[in-house]
Each structure stands twice: as structure tokens, then as C-alpha cells.
Design a protein around this motif. Structure first.
Motif, short mmCIF file in Angstrom:
data_model
loop_
_atom_site.label_atom_id
_atom_site.label_comp_id
_atom_site.label_asym_id
_atom_site.label_seq_id
_atom_site.Cartn_x
_atom_site.Cartn_y
_atom_site.Cartn_z
N SER A 23 -2.43 5.77 2.24
CA SER A 23 -1.08 5.82 2.79
C SER A 23 -0.44 7.11 2.29
O SER A 23 -0.92 7.74 1.35
N ARG A 24 0.65 7.52 2.94
CA ARG A 24 1.20 8.84 2.65
C ARG A 24 1.63 8.99 1.19
O ARG A 24 1.35 10.01 0.55
N ARG A 25 2.34 8.02 0.63
CA ARG A 25 2.82 8.15 -0.74
C ARG A 25 1.66 8.20 -1.73
O ARG A 25 1.68 8.98 -2.69
N HIS A 50 0.81 -1.22 0.00
CA HIS A 50 0.00 0.00 0.00
C HIS A 50 0.84 1.27 0.00
O HIS A 50 0.28 2.37 -0.14
N HIS A 51 2.15 1.14 0.16
CA HIS A 51 3.05 2.29 0.05
C HIS A 51 3.77 2.30 -1.30
O HIS A 51 4.65 3.15 -1.51
N VAL A 98 -11.85 4.42 -4.37
CA VAL A 98 -10.85 4.23 -3.31
C VAL A 98 -10.53 2.75 -3.24
O VAL A 98 -11.29 1.96 -2.69
N LEU A 99 -9.40 2.34 -3.84
CA LEU A 99 -8.98 0.95 -3.77
C LEU A 99 -8.40 0.68 -2.39
O LEU A 99 -7.49 1.36 -1.94
N ALA A 140 -4.90 -1.21 4.43
CA ALA A 140 -4.93 -2.25 3.41
C ALA A 140 -4.79 -3.65 4.00
O ALA A 140 -5.36 -4.61 3.47
N ARG A 141 -4.05 -3.77 5.08
CA ARG A 141 -3.83 -5.08 5.68
C ARG A 141 -4.85 -5.42 6.76
O ARG A 141 -4.78 -6.49 7.37
#
Length: 549
Positions: A300-302, A86-87, A388-389, A396-397
Motif C-alpha cells: 500500500s502507498r504508506r 494495510h494502510h 513481504v507481509l 491484504a484483504r
């Protein structure tokens, strides 16, 4: 194909096999297999630990097969199935030592890997443009979109046309531009033909071969499929994502296990750091849009930074309605001064769905600036859920993995200990995640886990044939059994608390909905005020210049 390239690594292979056997003994979710039961020393070896298999359950929508060893003459023929978390960081889905290269061995490799991943095929896979791999993908993953690594093709093209590059230094730049910057299939076809004619290479066999395979490596043909890259034209320059710097041409088979574990630990640490940064810091917002705040809380931030980039660009990409058939309207979105690069967006206001000709969302899972510009024009203040995936979110986890519970993990025995392990692990994780939210839920979770521990101990004492009924009837776990009156009172108390929680949650949801309506109305009023101020300033300016309206 029965023949193929064979590698001999000596006693080092047995060292790896011994390690895999120890890992499987320690953890039943560790999976490994050797091709050819008769002679394990020369057969291909595949393995995937519990983390790799769990990674796939969350992020297995797109896969990269790294076979760098084939081109770079590595001493250890390590192949790696990887993906992106997710990053956007590399995650591992399994490894193999490819000691024998043939059609049958690669088919075995893909079949074994797919079995370890619960039989769920990915949406897409990226590999080097190798015939043996292509044959295996077609046979084992018929429903998966197969893409060749673009940079591998660039590299090989420059090698095969080195004489042309030396005599015409501009060829490489023009070739890359033709492939990377074409906005439409028609534009690419026209550019390719013009390029070949300009350098008199229409009959070059290699270029003809690459043109015939264009739908598997030229970006403009791949936009309708998810590949997990955050930009259509900026793909990775190497497939060696996970083990880069850990497994090199000088790595020996004796060093492999240690380097493998170093890479695993390093990437795990990087993911934990990215999780921490996402959870414990708030990014700087660049607009007053509630959609930006929503995305900052979700992604996530990225991934948020990529979304933010697209959102900010809507200010320079106005949406103009060019057709309206009732429910569905079509918009033309272009950057100021770049009308020739306009994109078409169709928007269904009833279903809150939009499709853009750039297809960034289909390719990367990030909504594009063109659709966001239409949302801005239509006063859509929050991201519809379908855009929004979960795989890109900070959670995500958390929760159920992608389809992983719909099919059991494979095992040679009929009753799979691996299946039991993963199911129990997921259930336990739920208690951990919920228990960390508040002290009250923490206490309840701890009580539940302690009670479960006592029951498990009691069953172990009774032996494998014991049931809950046996235990209760024989009083083995009397400490767990309250009187009937105590149980009834406890259940009623719990039910009352749960009912109160549901009522408060419903009230909170209604309040949030009302707040969203108020926020929308306030933003509409503010927008009207801005428009009125603009009109007034124009009138004042005209009055000063003595102009008529």
C-alpha cells in the motif's frame, strides 16, 4: 476479585441493547453478549459486527485495547479492541460497555471477545498499565505478548514526579531519551541507573515499580515481537485511535450508537480512499532498483513510503563483511560517520534469509536499511517473499484470511448461521475479485452466479429437505439441465480453454524468469562499468597531479 467499580447509565443501556438486537436480526454475523443473564441492565455488554470480525481475520496479529474512559472520566465507559489495516489506519475488532470493573468482568470481556474472534489469539496486545487488565490478559491470552502503553507511563511518571520536573526541567527530556533512544538492553540499564543517581531518586517507589515492569513497556525489550508500528521509537501517544473525536467525555449513552456509526463510516471511507490512491497512482521512484519497483507494486502507498525510506538509506549505510562461515556471513552496517551505532546482519545465502540486530522487521514487518544494504552488496535484486507481509500489501484483504477458515465462528446454536454466512461471503468475493479482471472472466462469473441463484431458488421451493439429487430427479430446475451431449461438449470446451490458459501462464512465467536473469546481468554490467569509470577518473586525476598509482 468480587468487588469493583459499578456505573449506572439508566434507560440508555436498553437503547443500546435494542440496537444490538436489531443488528443481529439483520445480519447473523453480528455478535453480541451480555455478562450476567439475570440482570442485563447492569451487566457488561460486548459486541462485534461482521466487519469487525472480518477485520480481525486479516489484521488481528496485533491488538490495542482502548480504555480511555477509565482515565478521562468519560460518561460512557466504552472500551474498544482495535488494530491497524494495510494502510496503518485504525480498524475496529469489537466494542464493550464496561459498566462493572473487576477482575472477573475483564476476564469475561477478553474471553467473550476472543470467542467472537474465532478463538485465535493475537501475537501482541497493547493496553494501559492497569492491574485488572493485566490479570485478564495473563489468564485469557497466555500466548500473547502484553505491552503497556509507553505514553501512559510517561504521563503518570510526570504526574508522580511533578515536584522533580518543576525543580529540574531537564529531567523529562533525559527520561524520555533514556527510554526511547537506547539501542541495546545494556545501554538502557546503564542510562537508567545513571539517571536515577544524577537526580538522587534511586529509592523512588514508582520508578522502582516501572523498572521491574520494564520488559513490558521499554522499546528495547519489545523489538523481537510484532506490534505493527512503522518505527520502534515512535509509538502512538494515545490508545484512543478509532473513536478519537467521535466519543468524548461529553458523549452520552443516548448519543453512543450514532457516534459509533459515524466513526465506522468515516474510517471505512478513509480506507477506500487510501485503496483508491494506492491502486490508481504510481509513486515517484527514487532509485533504479528493481526491488523498489517491486515494492511499489506490492505495498500500500504508506507502507511503500516507509520501505522506500529504508531503501534510500542504504546509500549512506554500506555493508562490510566481518565474518564468513560458508553459508552464513555476518556484516557490519553503519552510517557514514556513525560507526558507534553499527548494526550486525547475518545473511544465509542459501535460504536468502537475514537477521539484523535492530529487529525492525520483527517489530514492524518492514525490512530495515541494514538488511537491504547487505542485499545490495550481494546483488539481491528483488525482495524475497518471506520479507513481504501480506497484511501490508495492497491485496491484504484479497484471498483467504489469516487462519479464519481453520476454526468456526462461535454461535449459541449447534449449526452456526454465522459460519455459513462468512463462508458463503468469502466464496462470493472470489467471483467478484476474479470477475473484475477481464470481460471474459466477468461473463463467466456472472453466468456462474446466475446459475447458483436459480439453484438456490429451486431448493427454497422444494423445502429444507431437498437435495441436488431430488431437484435433478424431479426436473424442478430443468432450465439448468442441458442434454448429456451439450454438457459433454461444454465440459470439453472448458477443459481445453483451461489447459490453454495454464500453458500460456507457464510460458509467461518462464519469460518473466528469463527477463529477471537478463535484468540482473544488465545491472551487473552497469555496475562494473560504473566501477571502471570511477577507477579511470581516479587515474586521470592522479595523472594530472603527477602522482603515482
Amino acid at each position: 476479585m468480587s468487588g469493583g467499580r459499578q456505573r449506572t447509565l439508566g434507560v440508555g443501556v436498553q437503547h443500546v441493547l435494542d440496537h444490538l438486537k436489531r443488528m443481529q436480526a439483520e445480519n447473523p454475523a453480528f455478535y453480541y453478549a451480555v455478562q450476567g443473564d439475570g440482570d442485563q441492565s447492569g451487566g457488561n455488554i460486548f459486541w462485534a459486527d461482521a466487519t469487525s470480525r472480518m477485520n480481525y481475520s486479516y489484521f488481528g496479529d496485533t491488538v490495542v485495547l482502548d480504555t480511555t474512559f477509565r482515565k478521562n472520566q468519560y460518561r460512557v465507559p466504552l472500551a474498544a479492541f482495535t488494530g491497524f489495516n494495510h494502510h496503518g489506519q485504525p480498524v475496529l475488532f469489537g466494542c464493550a460497555l464496561v459498566l462493572h470493573e473487576s477482575e472477573s468482568s475483564f476476564i469475561w470481556l477478553f474471553q467473550t471477545w476472543l470467542q467472537a474472534m474465532s478463538g485465535r489469539q493475537p501475537i501482541s496486545i497493547t493496553t494501559d498499565p492497569e492491574r485488572l487488565i493485566q490479570v485478564a490478559v495473563v489468564q485469557v491470552l497466555p500466548g500473547t505478548r502484553h505491552r503497556f502503553c509507553k505514553w501512559a507511563i510517561f504521563r503518570e511518571t510526570l504526574e508522580k514526579l511533578s515536584h522533580l520536573c518543576q525543580s529540574h526541567p531537564t529531567f523529562e527530556t533525559e527520561f524520555r531519551k533514556c527510554v526511547n533512544e537506547a539501542e541495546t538492553i545494556e545501554e538502557f540499564e546503564s542510562c537508567w541507573e545513571s539517571l536515577l543517581n544524577r537526580y538522587y531518586i534511586m529509592d523512588n517507589d514508582w520508578l522502582q515499580l516501572m523498572y521491574s515492569a520494564r520488559q513490558q513497556w521499554v522499546p528495547v525489550y519489545m523489538r523481537d515481537t510484532f506490534f505493527g508500528e512503522l518505527s520502534i521509537n515512535e509509538s502512538y501517544k494515545s490508545l484512543n485511535l478509532f473513536f478519537d473525536g467521535y466519543v468524548t467525555a461529553s458523549t452520552t449513552i443516548q448519543m453512543l450508537v450514532r457516534q459509533y456509526e459515524k466513526a465506522m463510516a468515516s474510517w471505512h471511507e478513509k480506507e477506500l480512499k487510501a485503496d483508491y490512491d494506492t491502486t490508481n497512482s504510481m509513486p515517484v521512484l527514487k532509485t533504479p532498483s528493481p526491488m523498489e519497483k517491486q515494492a511499489a507494486d506490492l505495498y500500500s502507498r504508506r507502507i511503500f513510503r516507509k520501505f522506500q525510506e529504508e531503501l534510500v538509506e542504504t546509500l549512506a549505510n554500506p555493508a562490510t563483511k566481518i565474518n564468513d562461515s560458508g553459508t552464513v556471513a555476518t556484516y557490519r552496517v553503519a552510517k557514514f560517520g556513525e560507526d558507534h551505532k553499527a548494526h550486525a546482519v547475518s545473511f544465509n545465502s542459501f535460504e536468502m534469509k537475514a537477521n539484523c540486530s535492530c529487529q525492525l522487521f520483527e517489530y514492524s514487518g518492514i525490512i530495515c536499511r541494514h538488511i537491504l544494504a547487505v542485499f545490495r552488496a550481494k546483488n539481491v535484486l528483488t525482495l524475497p517473499s518471506q520479507y513481504v507481509l501480506k497484511r501490508w500489501t495492497r491485496n491484504a484483504r484479497n484471498g483467504a484470511a489469516i487462519d479464519v477458515h481453520n476454526s468456526e465462528l462461535p454461535n449459541e446454536a449447534g449449526d452456526s448461521s454465522t459460519v455459513r454466512y462468512n463462508k458463503l461471503r468469502q466464496e462470493a468475493i472470489k467471483y467478484v475479485e476474479e470477475g473484475a479482471k477481464s470481460i471474459h472472466i466477468y461473463n463467466a462469473s456472472m453466468d456462474a452466479l446466475k446459475e447458483a441463484s436459480r439453484k438456490v431458488a429451486a431448493v427454497k421451493n422444494r423445502g429444507p429437505g431437498a437435495t441436488n439429487g431430488d431437484i435433478m430427479a424431479n426436473g424442478v430446475v430443468g432450465a439448468l439441465i442441458a442434454t448429456e451431449e451439450d454438457q459433454t461438449a461444454t465440459y470439453q470446451s472448458v477443459e481445453q480453454k483451461e489447459k490453454k490458459i495454464r500453458e500460456l501462464s507457464a510460458e509467461l512465467e518462464r519469460t518473466n524468469q528469463r527477463c529477471e536473469v537478463y535484468r540482473a546481468n544488465l545491472l551487473a554490467v552497469l555496475r562494473d562499468m560504473e566501477e571502471q569509470k570511477l577507477k579511470l577518473s581516479v587515474k586521470v586525476q592522479n595523472a594530472r597531479l603527477g602522482l603515482k598509482e
